[in-house]
Write a protein that holds these residues in place. Structure first.
Motif, PDB file in Angstrom:
ATOM      1  N   ALA A 147       0.832  -1.206   0.000  1.00  0.00           N
ATOM      2  CA  ALA A 147       0.000   0.000   0.000  1.00  0.00           C
ATOM      3  C   ALA A 147       0.868   1.258   0.000  1.00  0.00           C
ATOM      4  O   ALA A 147       0.494   2.276  -0.609  1.00  0.00           O
ATOM      5  N   ARG A 148       2.003   1.204   0.658  1.00  0.00           N
ATOM      6  CA  ARG A 148       2.888   2.371   0.726  1.00  0.00           C
ATOM      7  C   ARG A 148       3.486   2.719  -0.630  1.00  0.00           C
ATOM      8  O   ARG A 148       3.969   3.836  -0.830  1.00  0.00           O
ATOM      9  N   MET A 149       3.458   1.767  -1.556  1.00  0.00           N
ATOM     10  CA  MET A 149       3.999   2.019  -2.894  1.00  0.00           C
ATOM     11  C   MET A 149       2.914   2.459  -3.873  1.00  0.00           C
ATOM     12  O   MET A 149       3.187   2.684  -5.035  1.00  0.00           O
ATOM     13  N   GLU A 150       1.661   2.546  -3.364  1.00  0.00           N
ATOM     14  CA  GLU A 150       0.538   2.948  -4.213  1.00  0.00           C
ATOM     15  C   GLU A 150      -0.028   4.269  -3.729  1.00  0.00           C
ATOM     16  O   GLU A 150       0.431   4.843  -2.748  1.00  0.00           O
ATOM     17  N   SER A 151      -1.042   4.754  -4.419  1.00  0.00           N
ATOM     18  CA  SER A 151      -1.707   5.991  -4.019  1.00  0.00           C
ATOM     19  C   SER A 151      -3.181   5.905  -4.390  1.00  0.00           C
ATOM     20  O   SER A 151      -3.600   5.026  -5.147  1.00  0.00           O
ATOM     21  N   GLY A 152      -3.966   6.821  -3.843  1.00  0.00           N
ATOM     22  CA  GLY A 152      -5.375   6.893  -4.191  1.00  0.00           C
ATOM     23  C   GLY A 152      -6.177   5.677  -3.759  1.00  0.00           C
ATOM     24  O   GLY A 152      -5.978   5.119  -2.671  1.00  0.00           O
ATOM     25  N   SER A 153      -7.094   5.263  -4.620  1.00  0.00           N
ATOM     26  CA  SER A 153      -8.008   4.174  -4.296  1.00  0.00           C
ATOM     27  C   SER A 153      -7.277   2.837  -4.124  1.00  0.00           C
ATOM     28  O   SER A 153      -7.689   1.999  -3.322  1.00  0.00           O
ATOM     29  N   GLU A 154      -6.194   2.653  -4.892  1.00  0.00           N
ATOM     30  CA  GLU A 154      -5.426   1.407  -4.768  1.00  0.00           C
ATOM     31  C   GLU A 154      -4.811   1.294  -3.383  1.00  0.00           C
ATOM     32  O   GLU A 154      -4.819   0.220  -2.767  1.00  0.00           O
ATOM     33  N   ARG A 155      -4.298   2.404  -2.876  1.00  0.00           N
ATOM     34  CA  ARG A 155      -3.712   2.410  -1.536  1.00  0.00           C
ATOM     35  C   ARG A 155      -4.772   2.117  -0.479  1.00  0.00           C
ATOM     36  O   ARG A 155      -4.560   1.323   0.436  1.00  0.00           O
ATOM     37  N   ALA A 156      -5.933   2.776  -0.624  1.00  0.00           N
ATOM     38  CA  ALA A 156      -7.027   2.584   0.331  1.00  0.00           C
ATOM     39  C   ALA A 156      -7.506   1.131   0.308  1.00  0.00           C
ATOM     40  O   ALA A 156      -7.811   0.549   1.359  1.00  0.00           O
ATOM     41  N   TRP A 157      -7.575   0.543  -0.887  1.00  0.00           N
ATOM     42  CA  TRP A 157      -8.033  -0.851  -1.022  1.00  0.00           C
ATOM     43  C   TRP A 157      -7.072  -1.809  -0.320  1.00  0.00           C
ATOM     44  O   TRP A 157      -7.495  -2.706   0.417  1.00  0.00           O
ATOM     45  N   LEU A 158      -5.769  -1.587  -0.522  1.00  0.00           N
ATOM     46  CA  LEU A 158      -4.770  -2.447   0.103  1.00  0.00           C
ATOM     47  C   LEU A 158      -4.754  -2.280   1.628  1.00  0.00           C
ATOM     48  O   LEU A 158      -4.623  -3.257   2.369  1.00  0.00           O
TER      49      LEU A 158
END
Length: 201
Positions: A147-158
């Motif tokens: 999740a720390r390597m993503e942003s937005g909805s993808e981060r929230a989903w993870l």
């Protein structure tokens, strides 16, 4: 084959902490979780194959519980190491480790009479709960670091999956800890008649 699987599980146990020494996260989490899952599966397979193929042996009967206990205790130490010793994980881990040492000591003191401490169905469920709980807590670390390597909805989903895995894993770890208390007391109760000293003649 059953004994080979047991030996493989014994060899895999010390590799769990090594994953975090030589690999960065989240890959260390991935490798440790995968190694733990494979080792847990062999726990089921070696017993199943030994019974199905009638290959039960004294070596397997001795090494299988050692491999199981070592796998769970080392995994709990690894988890507590990177989780920051949170009491929600530390306390059930301490209960589980204490019980395993306690029961192992009982069996050793009884010697040949240790057959009285047969593995119960509740003890098998306890082991299964521990395996699933540890896997879920490993999965929490995997989801969090991805999740720390993503942003937005993808981060929230993870992060949502990380929270679910972590909460479910901790809850199941407490269930396993409660079952260790029950089974530990049951083993102690069964061992008591053999631990009483004979009266002087």
């Amino acid at each position: 084959m059953p004994n080979i699987l047991t030996i493989a599980r014994l060899l895999a146990v010390p590799l769990l902490p090594v994953m975090f020494l030589f690999f960065d996260r989240p890959w260390a989490d991935w490798y440790a979780m995968s190694l733990f899952i494979i080792a847990a599966i062999t726990d089921y397979l070696d017993g199943y194959l030994a019974r199905a193929w009638r290959l039960e042996s004294l070596f397997g009967a001795a090494m299988d519980p050692i491999a199981d206990k070592a796998l769970v205790m080392i995994a709990l130490l690894v988890i507590n190491g990177y989780a920051g010793l949170t009491p929600w994980i530390l306390l059930p881990s301490a209960i589980i480790i204490y019980r395993e040492v306690f029961v192992a000591g009982l069996r050793e003191s009884l010697g040949g009479k240790a057959r009285a401490l047969k593995v119960t169905n509740l003890a098998k469920w306890k082991t299964t709960s521990q395996m699933i709980a540890i896997t879920l807590i490993f999965a929490k670390g995997v989801f969090e670091h991805h999740a720390r390597m993503e942003s937005g909805s993808e981060r929230a989903w993870l992060m949502g999956w990380a929270d679910w895995a972590g909460n479910a894993g901790i809850a199941l770890l407490w269930v396993a800890a409660l079952m260790t208390i029950v089974t530990g007391w049951d083993y102690f109760r069964k061992a008591m008649p053999f631990l009483k000293e004979e009266p002087d003649a």
